[in-house]
Motif scaffolding. Structure first.
Motif, mmCIF file in Angstrom:
data_model
loop_
_atom_site.group_PDB
_atom_site.id
_atom_site.type_symbol
_atom_site.label_atom_id
_atom_site.label_comp_id
_atom_site.label_asym_id
_atom_site.label_seq_id
_atom_site.Cartn_x
_atom_site.Cartn_y
_atom_site.Cartn_z
ATOM 1 N N VAL A 217 13.087 -36.031 92.382
ATOM 2 C CA VAL A 217 13.138 -34.394 92.920
ATOM 3 C C VAL A 217 13.304 -34.296 94.232
ATOM 4 N N LYS A 218 12.855 -35.340 94.926
ATOM 5 C CA LYS A 218 12.896 -35.187 96.596
ATOM 6 C C LYS A 218 14.602 -35.323 96.692
ATOM 7 N N THR A 219 15.177 -36.293 96.148
ATOM 8 C CA THR A 219 16.554 -36.569 96.361
ATOM 9 C C THR A 219 17.408 -35.147 96.078
ATOM 10 N N LEU A 220 17.102 -34.618 94.813
ATOM 11 C CA LEU A 220 17.827 -33.455 94.346
ATOM 12 C C LEU A 220 17.343 -32.332 95.331
ATOM 13 N N TRP A 221 16.107 -32.263 95.736
ATOM 14 C CA TRP A 221 15.923 -31.019 96.802
ATOM 15 C C TRP A 221 16.565 -31.129 97.837
ATOM 16 N N ASN B 262 29.776 -41.685 102.130
ATOM 17 C CA ASN B 262 29.250 -40.514 103.124
ATOM 18 C C ASN B 262 30.096 -39.500 103.419
ATOM 19 N N LYS B 263 31.339 -39.272 102.686
ATOM 20 C CA LYS B 263 32.111 -38.164 102.729
ATOM 21 C C LYS B 263 31.417 -36.999 102.121
ATOM 22 N N PRO B 264 31.580 -35.651 102.390
ATOM 23 C CA PRO B 264 30.788 -34.515 101.687
ATOM 24 C C PRO B 264 30.702 -34.693 100.312
ATOM 25 N N LYS B 265 31.893 -34.636 99.646
ATOM 26 C CA LYS B 265 31.946 -34.522 98.195
ATOM 27 C C LYS B 265 31.446 -35.878 97.367
ATOM 28 N N PRO B 266 31.763 -37.005 97.811
ATOM 29 C CA PRO B 266 31.177 -38.234 97.113
ATOM 30 C C PRO B 266 29.603 -38.445 97.345
ATOM 31 N N GLN B 267 29.123 -37.925 98.352
ATOM 32 C CA GLN B 267 27.810 -38.129 98.929
ATOM 33 C C GLN B 267 26.936 -37.209 97.972
ATOM 34 N N THR B 268 27.376 -35.855 97.852
ATOM 35 C CA THR B 268 26.482 -34.979 97.119
ATOM 36 C C THR B 268 26.774 -35.428 95.585
ATOM 37 N N ILE B 269 27.737 -35.787 95.061
ATOM 38 C CA ILE B 269 27.864 -36.594 93.569
ATOM 39 C C ILE B 269 26.965 -37.577 93.731
ATOM 40 N N MET B 270 26.835 -38.469 94.393
ATOM 41 C CA MET B 270 25.914 -39.650 94.399
ATOM 42 C C MET B 270 24.371 -39.147 94.553
ATOM 43 N N GLU B 271 24.061 -38.173 95.412
ATOM 44 C CA GLU B 271 22.834 -37.817 95.498
ATOM 45 C C GLU B 271 22.382 -37.138 94.247
ATOM 46 N N GLY B 272 23.130 -36.357 93.511
ATOM 47 C CA GLY B 272 22.754 -35.602 92.410
ATOM 48 C C GLY B 272 22.573 -36.799 91.239
ATOM 49 N N ILE B 273 23.532 -37.694 91.203
ATOM 50 C CA ILE B 273 23.406 -38.653 90.137
ATOM 51 C C ILE B 273 22.196 -39.888 90.274
ATOM 52 N N THR B 274 21.807 -40.222 91.521
ATOM 53 C CA THR B 274 20.699 -40.883 91.829
ATOM 54 C C THR B 274 19.413 -40.150 91.534
ATOM 55 N N GLY B 275 19.438 -38.943 91.929
ATOM 56 C CA GLY B 275 18.262 -38.038 91.645
ATOM 57 C C GLY B 275 18.082 -38.147 90.332
ATOM 58 N N THR B 276 18.945 -37.499 89.490
ATOM 59 C CA THR B 276 18.807 -37.393 88.190
ATOM 60 C C THR B 276 18.387 -38.714 87.226
ATOM 61 N N ILE B 277 18.948 -39.853 87.859
ATOM 62 C CA ILE B 277 18.574 -41.159 87.165
ATOM 63 C C ILE B 277 17.147 -41.485 87.501
ATOM 64 N N LEU B 278 16.772 -41.079 88.508
ATOM 65 C CA LEU B 278 15.253 -41.565 88.909
ATOM 66 C C LEU B 278 14.375 -40.688 88.037
ATOM 67 N N ILE B 279 14.602 -39.252 87.865
ATOM 68 C CA ILE B 279 13.889 -38.554 86.883
ATOM 69 C C ILE B 279 13.865 -39.022 85.591
ATOM 70 N N ALA B 280 15.152 -39.364 85.166
ATOM 71 C CA ALA B 280 15.382 -39.837 83.771
ATOM 72 C C ALA B 280 14.393 -41.199 83.617
ATOM 73 N N PHE B 281 14.452 -42.054 84.531
ATOM 74 C CA PHE B 281 13.583 -43.352 84.399
ATOM 75 C C PHE B 281 12.212 -42.924 84.552
ATOM 76 N N GLY B 282 11.780 -42.046 85.172
ATOM 77 C CA GLY B 282 10.426 -41.626 85.395
ATOM 78 C C GLY B 282 9.956 -40.890 83.892
ATOM 79 N N ILE B 283 10.728 -40.129 83.194
ATOM 80 C CA ILE B 283 10.463 -39.536 81.815
ATOM 81 C C ILE B 283 10.413 -40.749 80.774
ATOM 82 N N LYS B 284 11.292 -41.452 81.034
ATOM 83 C CA LYS B 284 11.464 -43.068 80.146
ATOM 84 C C LYS B 284 10.177 -43.719 80.222
ATOM 85 N N LEU B 285 9.873 -43.938 81.314
ATOM 86 C CA LEU B 285 8.515 -44.567 81.719
ATOM 87 C C LEU B 285 7.368 -44.056 81.256
ATOM 88 N N ALA B 286 7.310 -42.543 81.312
ATOM 89 C CA ALA B 286 6.209 -41.880 80.646
ATOM 90 C C ALA B 286 5.976 -41.845 79.250
#
Length: 209
Positions: free
Chosen positions: A86-90, A180-204
């Motif tokens: 969530v912190k990454t997506l925020w 670190n270019k704007p578009k790839p960076q934004t995409i990677m931030e979104g993907i990484t944040g989503t994956i972390l949340i997904a792993f958290g839900i899966k673990l729960a």
């Protein structure tokens, strides 16, 4: 110890399989380059050492057999992963040119280190304790003492983990300029944040073994 070479092959396959540790290492390498990634991996390896020692003295068995203790680790780990996601997506909402550098300074000021993130992500994952308790005994001679074999296999696993992540982090660092270019960076931030949340839900949702 039996089938040591098979043990090495299995370790490599398990280590390169993406999981929460990979997601955290990826995020922190993209944030702070090689330094952030290396600090994260050191934290991960320190947590693995604790898991190894816990398996040697039998504490992992307590975690696995006690639904209550397992749940404590499970939910603590899940909440922490979702918090990082969530912190990454925020961060996307307040994104600006020097966001990553500013974020690193804020983390340092708050005492939230990359080492701590890698350490807690691995330590609070009860599946790692389950892995050590169920995987390592398969390579020990029946009836033999387990202390030294468990310790040797645990250290071997840690060393292989360190080698893989060193390679992975240096590779990420080389392509970081593009990421670190704007578009790839934004995409990677979104993907990484989503994956972390997904792993958290899966673990729960994981059940005690």
């Amino acid at each position: 110890m039996e089938n040591f070479y098979l043990f090495l092959v299995m370790c490599v396959l398990l280590i390169i399989l993406p999981g929460p540790d990979t997601a955290i290492a990826t995020k922190n390498t993209l944030i702070s380059g090689r330094t952030g990634g290396l600090k994260t991996v050191i934290g991960t390896c320190c947590a693995l050492l604790i898991h190894t020692l816990a398996a040697v003295v039998g504490l992992s068995a307590i975690i696995v057999k006690s639904a209550f203790v397992f749940s404590i680790f499970k939910y603590a780990g899940a909440v922490y992963l979702m918090y990082l996601g969530v912190k990454t997506l925020w961060a996307l909402r307040s994104k600006h040119k020097d966001h990553w550098a500013d974020t690193e300074e804020v983390h340092a000021a708050k005492g939230t280190s990359f080492f701590k993130q890698g350490f807690l992500t691995n330590l609070l994952n009860p599946k790692v304790a389950v892995f050590f308790l169920t995987f390592l005994p398969q390579f020990v001679d029946a009836g033999a003492a387990t202390f030294m074999p468990f310790l040797a296999m645990g250290i071997t696993y840690i060393l292989l983990t360190a080698v893989w992540f060193l390679f992975y982090i240096y590779l990420l660092d080389h392509i970081r300029a593009f990421m670190n270019k704007p578009k790839p960076q934004t995409i990677m931030e979104g993907i990484t944040g989503t994956i972390l949340i997904a792993f958290g839900i899966k673990l729960a949702l994981e059940k005690a073994y």
